[in-house]
Scaffold this active site. Structure first.
Site, PDB file in Angstrom:
ATOM      1  N   ASP A 242     -14.481  -5.682  -0.165  1.00 30.61           N
ATOM      2  CA  ASP A 242     -14.444  -4.240  -0.355  1.00 30.61           C
ATOM      3  C   ASP A 242     -13.943  -3.677   0.960  1.00 30.61           C
ATOM      4  OD1 ASP A 242     -14.965  -2.233  -2.447  1.00 30.61           O
ATOM      5  OD2 ASP A 242     -16.087  -1.280  -0.843  1.00 30.61           O
TER       6      ASP A 242
ATOM      7  N   HIS B 250      -7.513  -6.145   9.120  1.00 30.08           N
ATOM      8  CA  HIS B 250      -8.952  -6.171   8.882  1.00 30.08           C
ATOM      9  C   HIS B 250      -9.320  -7.293   7.913  1.00 30.08           C
ATOM     10  CE1 HIS B 250      -6.750  -3.853   6.035  1.00 30.08           C
ATOM     11  NE2 HIS B 250      -7.771  -3.574   5.257  1.00 30.08           N
ATOM     12  N   ARG B 251      -8.435  -7.540   6.944  1.00 28.59           N
ATOM     13  CA  ARG B 251      -8.727  -8.570   5.932  1.00 28.59           C
ATOM     14  C   ARG B 251      -8.649  -9.962   6.559  1.00 28.59           C
ATOM     15  NH1 ARG B 251      -6.011  -6.204   2.718  1.00 28.59           N
ATOM     16  NH2 ARG B 251      -7.766  -5.017   1.914  1.00 28.59           N
TER      17      ARG B 251
ATOM     18  N   GLY C  47      -1.869  -6.586  -4.477  1.00 25.89           N
ATOM     19  CA  GLY C  47      -1.618  -6.580  -3.033  1.00 25.89           C
ATOM     20  C   GLY C  47      -2.639  -7.425  -2.299  1.00 25.89           C
ATOM     21  N   LYS C  48      -3.907  -7.242  -2.676  1.00 28.63           N
ATOM     22  CA  LYS C  48      -4.963  -8.020  -2.026  1.00 28.63           C
ATOM     23  C   LYS C  48      -4.824  -9.501  -2.360  1.00 28.63           C
ATOM     24  CE  LYS C  48      -8.827  -4.757  -1.930  1.00 28.63           C
ATOM     25  NZ  LYS C  48     -10.200  -4.567  -2.391  1.00 28.63           N
TER      26      LYS C  48
ATOM     27  N   GLY D  85      -1.369   0.407  -1.036  1.00 29.21           N
ATOM     28  CA  GLY D  85      -2.350   1.437  -0.651  1.00 29.21           C
ATOM     29  C   GLY D  85      -1.878   2.319   0.493  1.00 29.21           C
TER      30      GLY D  85
HETATM   31  P1  IMP Z   1     -11.398  -1.593  -3.098  1.00 30.27           P
HETATM   32  O1  IMP Z   1     -10.453  -2.308  -3.982  1.00 30.27           O
HETATM   33  O2  IMP Z   1     -12.503  -0.898  -3.787  1.00 30.27           O
HETATM   34  O3  IMP Z   1     -11.854  -2.430  -1.946  1.00 30.27           O
HETATM   35  O4  IMP Z   1     -10.542  -0.393  -2.523  1.00 30.27           O
HETATM   36  C1  IMP Z   1     -10.115  -0.371  -1.241  1.00 30.27           C
HETATM   37  C2  IMP Z   1      -8.961   0.583  -1.112  1.00 30.27           C
HETATM   38  O5  IMP Z   1      -8.767   0.747   0.310  1.00 30.27           O
HETATM   39  C3  IMP Z   1      -7.681   0.025  -1.635  1.00 30.27           C
HETATM   40  O6  IMP Z   1      -7.417   0.407  -2.949  1.00 30.27           O
HETATM   41  C4  IMP Z   1      -6.686   0.670  -0.682  1.00 30.27           C
HETATM   42  O7  IMP Z   1      -6.545   1.970  -1.065  1.00 30.27           O
HETATM   43  C5  IMP Z   1      -7.413   0.736   0.625  1.00 30.27           C
HETATM   44  N1  IMP Z   1      -7.069  -0.427   1.419  1.00 30.27           N
HETATM   45  C6  IMP Z   1      -7.891  -1.468   1.734  1.00 30.27           C
HETATM   46  N2  IMP Z   1      -7.231  -2.375   2.457  1.00 30.27           N
HETATM   47  C7  IMP Z   1      -5.980  -1.916   2.589  1.00 30.27           C
HETATM   48  C8  IMP Z   1      -4.833  -2.442   3.232  1.00 30.27           C
HETATM   49  O8  IMP Z   1      -4.807  -3.536   3.805  1.00 30.27           O
HETATM   50  N3  IMP Z   1      -3.730  -1.678   3.161  1.00 30.27           N
HETATM   51  C9  IMP Z   1      -3.696  -0.489   2.540  1.00 30.27           C
HETATM   52  N4  IMP Z   1      -4.724   0.043   1.911  1.00 30.27           N
HETATM   53  C10 IMP Z   1      -5.874  -0.673   1.937  1.00 30.27           C
END
Ligand code: IMP
Length: 198
Positions: free
Chosen positions: A73, A184-185, A13-14, A157
């Site tokens: 993050d 936010h991203r 997704g990211k 997410g």
């Molecule tokens: P990371 O991969 O450790 O940064 O985990 C961040 C978590 O925050 C992700 O696995 C998602 O659960 C949640 N998250 C961060 N950005 C989003 C977004 O844009 N949409 C939905 N969930 C997000």
């Protein structure tokens, strides 16, 4: 800054969001590079983003590829949960939960919380490291609220639960382009690129 940027994330997704966002800045997302797992055990987003960016930067150096790397993050902070799950967003309820179970848990935890108090925010911290090893940061925040139930099937997410300020739809009910207008991203990437080009 070189046109190709490597992202320290395997989250599909990211990666999809970053590919589209980078393209709007005339930049290209580099291929997914496997790098030694890092334990995301820092106390804040910046620490975790830095751990991931440094690990990928080291791996690219080892392979003799001079490149810009970025790592994100991010997390969701819910006011009625005193800012949780925050930095633990990906592990809320335990790593064994599926994403639909994790969202159901959040809805359950907020079952008694009235609409006016369901405020939340997504946070994103980006760390970029350039070819020479200099570090840059970009921060992005989006305020909104947690819906009463899951809506929409886009995104990833917590997207089916999050309604950004000024909207009625969740992120999962929007196209990727619409989400990027307030995400936010997108905001963090904009700030990071501005810092790196300064
Ligand atoms: P990371 O991969 O450790 O940064 O985990 C961040 C978590 O925050 C992700 O696995 C998602 O659960 C949640 N998250 C961060 N950005 C989003 C977004 O844009 N949409 C939905 N969930 C997000």
């Amino acid at each position: 800054m070189s046109a190709q940027i490597f992202l320290a994330s395997t989250n599909a997704g990211k990666r999809a969001e970053f590919a589209a966002l980078l393209a709007t800045h005339g930049l290209e997302l580099g291929a997914k590079i496997e790098y030694p797992d890092v334990e995301e055990n820092a106390v804040d987003y910046l620490g975790n983003a830095r751990l991931k960016a440094e690990a990928l930067h080291r791996e690219l150096r080892r392979r003799g590829i001079p490149a810009v790397v970025i790592a994100d993050d991010s997390g969701i902070e819910v006011d009625a949960l005193a800012g949780a799950p925050g930095v633990r967003s990906a592990r809320y309820g335990g790593i064994e939960l599926s994403w639909s179970q994790r969202r159901a848990l959040m809805l359950d935890d907020l079952a008694a919380v009235p609409d006016a108090l369901r405020t939340a925010r997504f946070q994103c911290v980006l760390v970029g490291i350039d070819e020479a090893g200099n570090e840059y940061r970009g921060l992005g925040e989006t305020r909104g609220r947690i819906a009463r139930g899951e809506r929409g099937d886009g995104g990833f997410g917590y997207d089916p639960l999050f309604v950004p300020e000024g909207e009625r739809r969740t992120y999962a009910e929007m196209s990727a382009e619409e989400k990027s207008e307030t995400s936010h991203r997108a905001r963090a990437l904009h700030a990071l690129i501005a810092a790196m080009r300064r």
